[in-house]
Design an enzyme around this catalytic site. Structure first.
Site, PDB file in Angstrom:
ATOM      1  N   HIS A   1      20.011 -40.759   4.173  1.00 13.97           N
ATOM      2  CA  HIS A   1      21.047 -40.274   3.275  1.00 13.97           C
ATOM      3  C   HIS A   1      22.092 -39.786   4.490  1.00 13.97           C
ATOM      4  O   HIS A   1      21.968 -38.336   4.353  1.00 13.97           O
ATOM      5  CB  HIS A   1      20.452 -39.073   2.297  1.00 13.97           C
ATOM      6  CG  HIS A   1      19.788 -39.730   1.269  1.00 13.97           C
ATOM      7  ND1 HIS A   1      18.523 -40.271   1.355  1.00 13.97           N
ATOM      8  CD2 HIS A   1      20.053 -39.906  -0.020  1.00 13.97           C
ATOM      9  CE1 HIS A   1      17.818 -40.590   0.343  1.00 13.97           C
ATOM     10  NE2 HIS A   1      18.741 -40.444  -0.660  1.00 13.97           N
TER      11      HIS A   1
ATOM     12  N   GLY B   1      13.888 -30.088  -2.905  1.00 10.97           N
ATOM     13  CA  GLY B   1      13.772 -31.437  -3.560  1.00 10.97           C
ATOM     14  C   GLY B   1      14.354 -31.834  -4.772  1.00 10.97           C
ATOM     15  O   GLY B   1      15.510 -32.069  -4.971  1.00 10.97           O
TER      16      GLY B   1
ATOM     17  N   LEU C   1      16.376 -30.838  -7.663  1.00  7.54           N
ATOM     18  CA  LEU C   1      17.685 -29.993  -7.419  1.00  7.54           C
ATOM     19  C   LEU C   1      17.844 -28.628  -8.570  1.00  7.54           C
ATOM     20  O   LEU C   1      17.360 -28.802  -9.373  1.00  7.54           O
ATOM     21  CB  LEU C   1      18.894 -30.819  -7.924  1.00  7.54           C
ATOM     22  CG  LEU C   1      18.993 -32.079  -6.745  1.00  7.54           C
ATOM     23  CD1 LEU C   1      20.418 -33.179  -7.242  1.00  7.54           C
ATOM     24  CD2 LEU C   1      19.627 -31.580  -5.463  1.00  7.54           C
TER      25      LEU C   1
ATOM     26  N   ASP D   1      26.978 -30.926  -5.785  1.00  6.78           N
ATOM     27  CA  ASP D   1      27.511 -30.820  -7.224  1.00  6.78           C
ATOM     28  C   ASP D   1      26.233 -30.952  -8.287  1.00  6.78           C
ATOM     29  O   ASP D   1      26.458 -30.133  -9.128  1.00  6.78           O
ATOM     30  CB  ASP D   1      28.300 -32.124  -7.544  1.00  6.78           C
ATOM     31  CG  ASP D   1      29.495 -32.407  -6.830  1.00  6.78           C
ATOM     32  OD1 ASP D   1      30.419 -31.452  -6.687  1.00  6.78           O
ATOM     33  OD2 ASP D   1      29.478 -32.939  -5.683  1.00  6.78           O
TER      34      ASP D   1
ATOM     35  N   ASN E   1      32.015 -32.531  -2.604  1.00  4.13           N
ATOM     36  CA  ASN E   1      32.592 -33.724  -2.195  1.00  4.13           C
ATOM     37  C   ASN E   1      32.856 -34.744  -3.368  1.00  4.13           C
ATOM     38  O   ASN E   1      33.449 -35.917  -3.495  1.00  4.13           O
ATOM     39  CB  ASN E   1      31.585 -34.726  -1.208  1.00  4.13           C
ATOM     40  CG  ASN E   1      30.198 -34.822  -1.755  1.00  4.13           C
ATOM     41  OD1 ASN E   1      30.133 -35.134  -3.031  1.00  4.13           O
ATOM     42  ND2 ASN E   1      29.456 -34.613  -0.710  1.00  4.13           N
TER      43      ASN E   1
ATOM     44  N   HIS F   1      26.012 -42.201  -0.054  1.00  7.98           N
ATOM     45  CA  HIS F   1      25.170 -41.125  -0.448  1.00  7.98           C
ATOM     46  C   HIS F   1      23.613 -41.479   0.155  1.00  7.98           C
ATOM     47  O   HIS F   1      23.100 -40.730   0.958  1.00  7.98           O
ATOM     48  CB  HIS F   1      24.963 -40.578  -1.799  1.00  7.98           C
ATOM     49  CG  HIS F   1      23.743 -39.881  -2.239  1.00  7.98           C
ATOM     50  ND1 HIS F   1      23.462 -38.370  -1.860  1.00  7.98           N
ATOM     51  CD2 HIS F   1      22.600 -40.066  -2.791  1.00  7.98           C
ATOM     52  CE1 HIS F   1      22.250 -37.972  -2.177  1.00  7.98           C
ATOM     53  NE2 HIS F   1      21.796 -39.101  -2.827  1.00  7.98           N
TER      54      HIS F   1
ATOM     55  N   GLU G   1      12.860 -18.491 -17.780  1.00  9.15           N
ATOM     56  CA  GLU G   1      11.211 -18.934 -17.338  1.00  9.15           C
ATOM     57  C   GLU G   1      11.445 -19.699 -16.093  1.00  9.15           C
ATOM     58  O   GLU G   1      10.687 -19.340 -15.252  1.00  9.15           O
ATOM     59  CB  GLU G   1      10.494 -19.558 -18.404  1.00  9.15           C
ATOM     60  CG  GLU G   1      10.206 -18.585 -19.747  1.00  9.15           C
ATOM     61  CD  GLU G   1      11.416 -18.770 -20.715  1.00  9.15           C
ATOM     62  OE1 GLU G   1      11.012 -18.256 -21.761  1.00  9.15           O
ATOM     63  OE2 GLU G   1      12.241 -19.447 -20.575  1.00  9.15           O
TER      64      GLU G   1
ATOM     65  N   PHE H   1       5.577 -21.474 -22.381  1.00  7.09           N
ATOM     66  CA  PHE H   1       6.852 -21.363 -21.822  1.00  7.09           C
ATOM     67  C   PHE H   1       6.655 -21.853 -20.211  1.00  7.09           C
ATOM     68  O   PHE H   1       7.534 -21.981 -19.665  1.00  7.09           O
ATOM     69  CB  PHE H   1       7.447 -20.068 -22.092  1.00  7.09           C
ATOM     70  CG  PHE H   1       7.921 -19.651 -23.417  1.00  7.09           C
ATOM     71  CD1 PHE H   1       7.842 -20.747 -24.234  1.00  7.09           C
ATOM     72  CD2 PHE H   1       8.030 -18.319 -23.743  1.00  7.09           C
ATOM     73  CE1 PHE H   1       8.253 -20.169 -25.614  1.00  7.09           C
ATOM     74  CE2 PHE H   1       8.333 -18.013 -25.156  1.00  7.09           C
ATOM     75  CZ  PHE H   1       8.254 -18.906 -26.130  1.00  7.09           C
TER      76      PHE H   1
ATOM     77  N   HIS I   1       4.754 -23.028 -30.282  1.00  7.44           N
ATOM     78  CA  HIS I   1       4.228 -21.945 -29.230  1.00  7.44           C
ATOM     79  C   HIS I   1       2.487 -22.241 -28.823  1.00  7.44           C
ATOM     80  O   HIS I   1       2.058 -21.427 -28.116  1.00  7.44           O
ATOM     81  CB  HIS I   1       4.300 -20.567 -30.084  1.00  7.44           C
ATOM     82  CG  HIS I   1       5.716 -20.131 -29.703  1.00  7.44           C
ATOM     83  ND1 HIS I   1       6.793 -20.837 -30.230  1.00  7.44           N
ATOM     84  CD2 HIS I   1       6.500 -19.048 -29.244  1.00  7.44           C
ATOM     85  CE1 HIS I   1       7.975 -20.242 -29.961  1.00  7.44           C
ATOM     86  NE2 HIS I   1       7.779 -19.082 -29.438  1.00  7.44           N
TER      87      HIS I   1
END
Length: 711
Positions: A57, A147, A149, A188, A218, A294, A445, A473, A509
């Site tokens: 990349h 890794g 994002l 971004d 960018n 990219h 969470e 959760f 739940h």
């Protein structure tokens, strides 16, 4: 030493000043002429590294070159030859795919492990390569594994919180033994991921002025330009979240402007800083400014053309001239001065040999766990409080947090102080300071667990984070829990309301499938204790697992205190709760339903004359670590005795240990806890009938003994 004595020592010139060399701005001005060749060399090096194996990349790393020079050369405080220097600035490449950017600077600035040969291993077949496709915590100079994002920026918030807390705990007036800054590079996509925005919001609320996020703006994502999916005003959004915002228009070349912005962010007194840096992805290539830049090498012809445009030999590869080497050559010695000054300061403040404060050397928790518990039925969530709160009260290595569920998770100890912006005065009167160790994460969470990874990674063992929420959760938080396991971080997750017995909240739940995920996940302990004694065992296992996260899975509803449960047995994963030499089957009970297995065994004997033994099985991974003779003796399947597990979860995974399972393979139902057990056939009477039906089927069909049967 008292602060007044320290001040006298400093005025006498025997204490470190914390200032080394000329200001960054002065150095930038003096070395301005070198920036052009350094930037060109760096960009061509990235192009060659990706072209070598026709992958990688390159685009983002090339666009960010000037940011890297500003950080590594002029602003960041670090020590290449002592990478574990405690008070170092932390750098996170949250844009994980641009990791070659970080690797190249690690090499140029003198990290010993990142040799030129190792740098050239990027995207190679070398199994010992130090340049994986995303940064990994195990490698020198890398603070966390990024890794997915959004994880990295949340980790950065955790690192900044750790620094704030340790500074509030150990600094003295005029002597900042903990004063490091956290720098996080994002793109971004990090600003679009929910966990990133959760963490950004919390950082602004906590006023983490020791955190700077550098936005590589960018305007390109994998699919194309950002405006295809995102047209918000990010600067105004960040300001609304409580951040100071700085704009840099020329992020590809303006090293001086970048240094000014970075230094300004360090001087912020009450806000984290967001630096919006405009760059061009793939600068100088044929695909600059496009998504193609990219994630693919540029091609040999394009790389050669870049070299000609920069005045380099198109046939020469991986060229780093002496002028560029010399540009970075002083950084190891500068870093060692930081290390030496910090060691002197630590010794003056803490006393020679006092390492516990900074190296996570903690212990003594074994003596703080109660030796016995009340005999009354107790929810295991409450048992967790009985076990852990005395430890959290006495040992200040633990920072405990919850996602807006303090009344439900039982993790508050007497005298606890909240981690909080000390200037805040809440409407509810719950205030605190940065020295506090109880963290209100709000309804976040995912960020809670990702931030906790940052707290744990600051200096493993120095801070041990504990999170708490409903078990369901932790499906929201699963990506962060997984990253903690991948990084071998000790984070303890207290997950309550863990069965259909939690009741009226219903299928949204009631976790049915989630245990299977966490039992399958590598390097994590998922433990379901069945009463208070077993809860003590679960916490003991979690506290002993220094390189492994743990989920302690507990009940909302009261559980009977069973005779013969064993905290030591829990630490072996499974153990015989009720032995019976005449048994014709083994009943496996788990967690909140352990008492159900005991009840079924009793009913089988009293009403049907069938002898059964009972095994408690709170943790599959701990059991797998036991010697084979122990595992055989516990389950006795090798003797032809069938084993039946009783757990109202999906049965996946139990086929390794049992011949049959009374389980649940549909979503839950909104009923009071007792009624929900009856509805799903998990009351003792119905479970007994299901077990009897299995025994009858096996008697009529021997082949069933070789198959896993859901009953």
């Amino acid at each position: 030493m008292a602060p007044s004595v320290l001040n006298e020592a400093n005025s006498a010139g025997v204490m470190p000043t914390g200032k080394i060399g000329r200001s960054p701005q002065d150095l930038v001005a003096a070395e301005k002429e070198a920036h052009d060749i350094v930037l060109k060399t760096f960009r061509l090096l990235i192009s060659d590294l990706c072209q070598q194996f026709k992958g990688g990349h390159p685009g983002g790393a090339i666009g960010m070159a000037a940011i890297g020079v500003a950080l590594w050369k002029y602003v960041m405080r670090y020590a290449p030859h002592t990478p574990s220097y405690f008070n170092r600035d932390r750098f996170l490449g949250a844009v994980g795919h641009t990791c070659i950017f970080q690797y190249a600077f690690l090499h140029l600035t003198g990290y010993k492990a990142m040799t030129f040969d190792q740098l050239k291993s990027y995207h190679s077949t070398r199994i010992d390569a130090l340049c994986p496709g995303h940064p990994e915590i195990e490698h020198e100079g890398v603070e966390v594994t990024t890794g997915p994002l959004g994880q990295g920026i949340a980790n950065a918030v955790g690192l900044a919180m750790a620094s704030k807390h340790l500074a509030a705990t150990f600094n003295r007036p005029g002597f900042d033994v903990v004063s490091n800054h956290t720098w996080c590079m994002i793109g971004d996509a990090c600003l679009q991921e929910g966990v990133g925005m959760e963490a950004i919001s919390l950082a602004g609320h906590f006023k983490l002025n020791n955190l700077t996020v550098i936005y590589d703006n960018n305007q390109i994502t994998c699919d194309g330009s950002v405006d295809m999916t995102n047209t918000e005003n990010i600067n105004e959004k960040m300001k609304a979240c409580g951040w100071h915002v700085i704009d840099i228009q020329d992020g590809c070349f303006d090293v001086a402007g970048l240094v000014d912005a970075l230094e300004q962010s360090k001087r912020s007194t009450d806000k984290p800083t967001f630096i919006n840096v405009r760059t061009v992805i793939g600068l100088g290539s044929n695909v600059e400014g496009t998504a193609v830049a990219h994630g693919a090498a540029f091609g040999a012809d394009d790389v050669a053309a870049q070299k000609r445009a920069y005045g380099f030999d198109p046939e020469a590869h991986f060229v780093v001239g002496e002028a560029v080497r010399g540009f970075f050559t002083d950084l190891p010695s500068r870093g060692q001065k930081y290390v030496d000054e910090w060691d002197d300061l630590r010794i003056w403040i803490s006393g020679k040999g006092s390492e516990r404060e900074f190296r996570g050397i903690w212990g003594g928790w074994e003596e703080l766990i109660p030796k016995s518990f009340p005999e009354k039925p107790t929810a295991s969530r409450a048992s967790s409080g009985l076990v852990f709160n005395p430890i959290a009260k006495e040992l200040d290595s633990f920072m405990v947090g919850t996602a807006d569920l303090s009344p439900s998770v039982n993790m508050i100890w007497p005298g606890k102080v909240d981690f909080q912006n000390p200037d805040l005065r809440t409407s509810c009167g719950i205030d605190g300071n940065y020295g506090g160790r109880y963290i209100h994460y709000g309804v976040r969470e995912h960020a809670m667990c990702a931030i906790s990874n940052g707290l744990a990674a600051f200096s493993p063992g120095t801070i041990v984070p504990v999170t708490s929420s409903f078990f369901m959760f932790y499906l929201y938080a699963a990506p962060a829990v997984r990253m903690g396991a991948l990084m071998c971080l000790q984070v303890i997750h207290h997950a309550t309301h863990d069965s259909i017995g939690m009741g009226e909240d219903g299928p949204t739940h009631q976790p049915i499938e989630l245990a299977a995920l966490y039992r399958a996940m590598p390097n994590i302990l998922y433990i379901r204790p069945g009463d208070s004694e077993e809860t003590a065992g679960a916490w003991s296992a979690a506290l002993a697992a220094r390189e492994t996260p743990t989920i302690i899975s507990t009940s909302r509803h009261a559980l009977p205190q069973l005779p013969n449960t064993s905290r030591e047995g829990v630490q072996r994963g499974a153990y015989v709760l009720q032995e019976n030499e005449a048994a014709v089957l083994t009943l496996i009970g788990v967690g909140a339903e352990l008492s159900h297995a005991v009840g079924v065994a009793q009913k089988l004997k009293e009403e049907h004359g069938i002898e059964a033994r009972v095994v408690s099985f709170p943790c599959q991974r701990l059991f797998e670590a036991q010697p084979l003779p122990y595992k055989r003796a516990t389950l006795r399947r090798h003797m032809g005795i069938p084993a039946i597990v009783l757990e109202p979860y999906a049965p996946n995974g139990w086929e390794r240990y049992a011949d049959a399972a009374a389980c649940v393979t549909r979503f839950g139902h909104s009923l009071p806890g007792t009624a929900a057990y009856q509805y799903f056939g998990f009351d003792v009477g119905t479970l007994t009938k299901r077990v009897l039906g299995y025994l009858e089927r096996v008697e009529g069909d021997e082949l069933l003994r070789r198959e896993f049967v859901e009953i």
